[in-house]
Design an enzyme around this catalytic site. Sequence first.
Site, PDB file in Angstrom:
ATOM      1  N   ASP A 133       0.878  -1.162   0.000  1.00 39.47           N
ATOM      2  CA  ASP A 133       0.000   0.000   0.000  1.00 39.47           C
ATOM      3  C   ASP A 133       0.919   1.216   0.000  1.00 39.47           C
ATOM      4  OD1 ASP A 133      -1.651   2.114   0.597  1.00 39.47           O
ATOM      5  OD2 ASP A 133      -2.271   1.380   2.567  1.00 39.47           O
ATOM      6  N   LYS A 167       2.665  11.275  -3.693  1.00 37.30           N
ATOM      7  CA  LYS A 167       1.628  10.561  -4.450  1.00 37.30           C
ATOM      8  C   LYS A 167       0.718  11.528  -5.202  1.00 37.30           C
ATOM      9  CE  LYS A 167      -1.759   6.920  -3.543  1.00 37.30           C
ATOM     10  NZ  LYS A 167      -2.151   5.971  -2.485  1.00 37.30           N
ATOM     11  N   GLU A 187      -7.144   0.432  -4.360  1.00 39.91           N
ATOM     12  CA  GLU A 187      -7.088   0.330  -2.894  1.00 39.91           C
ATOM     13  C   GLU A 187      -8.391  -0.182  -2.283  1.00 39.91           C
ATOM     14  OE1 GLU A 187      -5.774   4.282  -1.972  1.00 39.91           O
ATOM     15  OE2 GLU A 187      -3.789   3.879  -2.779  1.00 39.91           O
ATOM     16  N   ASP A 197     -12.988   5.064   2.089  1.00 38.73           N
ATOM     17  CA  ASP A 197     -11.544   5.158   2.308  1.00 38.73           C
ATOM     18  C   ASP A 197     -11.117   6.621   2.354  1.00 38.73           C
ATOM     19  OD1 ASP A 197      -8.789   5.110   2.222  1.00 38.73           O
ATOM     20  OD2 ASP A 197      -8.636   3.761   0.519  1.00 38.73           O
TER      21      ASP A 197
END
Length: 522
Positions: free
Chosen positions: A8, A74, A153, A175
Site C-alpha cells: 500500500d 503521491k 485500494e 476510504d
Amino acid sequence: MGIAVGIDLGTTNSAVAVLRPNGKPEILKNREGSSTTPSVVLFQDFGAGDEPLIGEQAKRSAEQSPDDVVQYVKRYMGDPTWRFDAQSGARYSSEEVSALILKRLKEDAELALGAPVTDAVITVPAYFDDARRTATRHAGEIAGLKVLRVINEPTAAALSYGVDTKTNGNVMVYDLGGGTFDVTILSIHGNEFTVAATDGDRNLGGFDFDNALMKYLNGAFQKQGAPDMFEDIDLMVALRERAESAKKTLSTVEAAQVTMNIYGRPYRVQITRDIFDLQITSLLTRTQEIMEDTLEAAGLTWSDIDRVLLVGGSTRIPAVQQKIKEMSGKTPELGVNPDEAVALGAAIQAALSQAEPEPEPEFEGLIGGRSAVEGLIGGPIKVQDVTSQGLGALVYEEGTDILINSVIIPKNSPVPGEYEKTFYTREEGQTGSNVQVTQGDDTDPDFVTVVGTGALDYDAPRPKGSPIKYIYRYDINQIIEVELIDMTTNKSMGTFQIDRIANLKQEEVEEAAVRIGGMTIM
Ligand code: AMP
C-alpha cells in the site's frame, strides 16, 4: 524467483504485507518495528551525493529542514512537470521519489522475512487515471520490483475484509486517507468480489483537515498577538505538525491543547472536538455528496448496503463515522485495522498473481500461495473491478465543425473489458485517422484530458462517410490499448497503446532504476 508482497503506497503512510501459509495476510513490520512507514523522504548529502532517509526519521526532520523533505509525493504521480530539487543539485521525478520509498519498503520486508522480495502488487486509488497508474508501475520497476499488478485500494481492502469475515452482501468501502478520498460499492458473494461503482476526490483527506485546523489555529494565535504563521515556512511546518497531532488527539478525547513557541514567545490555544468538527463541515459535506453519487451510480439505495467498511487513517475521526452513520443508518466497521486493510488485500492479490501459484520449496512454511487463500475462502477468488473514469475520443459532431468528446467506455464499466464505437470519415479521400484518446465523462473537450494520441493509415483513400470502428481495451491493470478497424474492408488498421505523454519512456525508467538502485538509503 523471490517472494511477492502486497504494498500500500500511501500518500502519508505505506505498508507491506505477505500471505502466510495459513492463507491469511500479515503486515510485515519495518526496521523500526512499525506496521506503517511514513511516505516521507529526506534528502541529505554528506558530500558523496544524496543519501535519502525514508520514513519516521524523515518525517521528524520535516520541521527542521522543510526544503530537504518530500511529503505527499503521491499527489504528483503522473505529473510530468513535477521535480524535486535536492540541495545536491540532483532532480527527482515523482516516480523516483516513490521508488525510494518502495526500495526502503522492499528492504525492510526482506529484513522481516529473511528472504528476497522480488515481486509486488501495488495499490492505487480507484480514481487514478492511466498516467498515474503507469507512473506507479514505473516507480515499482525503478525500485527493482517486478510489478505483478496495480490494483485499486478499495478493492484490496474489500478483498482482505471479505476473506477475513467471509461476508456476503453489498459493502461500501469508505476510504479516507491522508490525501485522498474514495468510495467503492461492491457485492461480495462467497469468493466473488464484484465492484458496482467507484468515485472519489483525489484532493480530499487528512491533509485538508490539517489545513482547516491550521487556519483556525493561526487565527486564534493571531488574536493573542502572534504573527501570521503562513508567512513563515518554518512556522507553517511546525503549525502543521501541531495541527495534525491535535486532530489525532481529538479522535479519542474531547479537547486538546495546542502550544507553540513563536519567535521566542509561548502561545496556547485550546481546541475542542466541536470546534474541530465545525472547521471540517464542508469537507464532510463533500464526502457525503460523493457517497450519494456512488450509490446512485451503482443503482442502489442505502437500504441495499449491508455493511460500511472504513479504511484510511482519517476514518478514526468521530465526526466522519457519525456522518456515515447518519446517512447509512449503519454503524461503520473498522473491521480490519484501517491502516493495514489495503496492504493485506494487496498481499492476497500478490499470492493470486504470481506466475508460480505455489511458493518455491525454499519459502514453504514462510509464505502461502494461491491454494492457501482458496482453501480459506472455499474456491477460486474472482475479482471484477470497474473503471473510475470515462474514456473516449475527440471527434467532430456529425455535420458540424464542432469538436466533441465522444465517450467510448463510460465510467464504472467492468474491467478488464473491450468497448467499441464507430465513427465516419469527414473528408473525401481521407487517408487515415488521428486518434485523440480522452479521459473524462464530459462531452465538452475543455472538461476532459487528452491522455494520448495515435495516427493510423487506411490501406487506400476512403470516401467521405466511411465507417471506422474504434476499439478500446482495458487490461487488468486498467491500462488502455486502442485498435481501429476499417469497416470498409473489415481489416484492422493497427493497434497502439496510448502515447503516455505524462509518463517516463522505458529507457528513462531503466536509467532511473540504475540511478536509484545505486543509492544507499536509510
Ligand atoms: P493513511 O493515508 O490512510 O495512512 O491516513 C493517514 C491520515 O490519517 C493522516 O492524515 C493522519 O493524520 C490521519 N490519522 C491517523 N490517525 C488518526 C486519528 N487517530 N485521528 C484522525 N486522523 C488520523
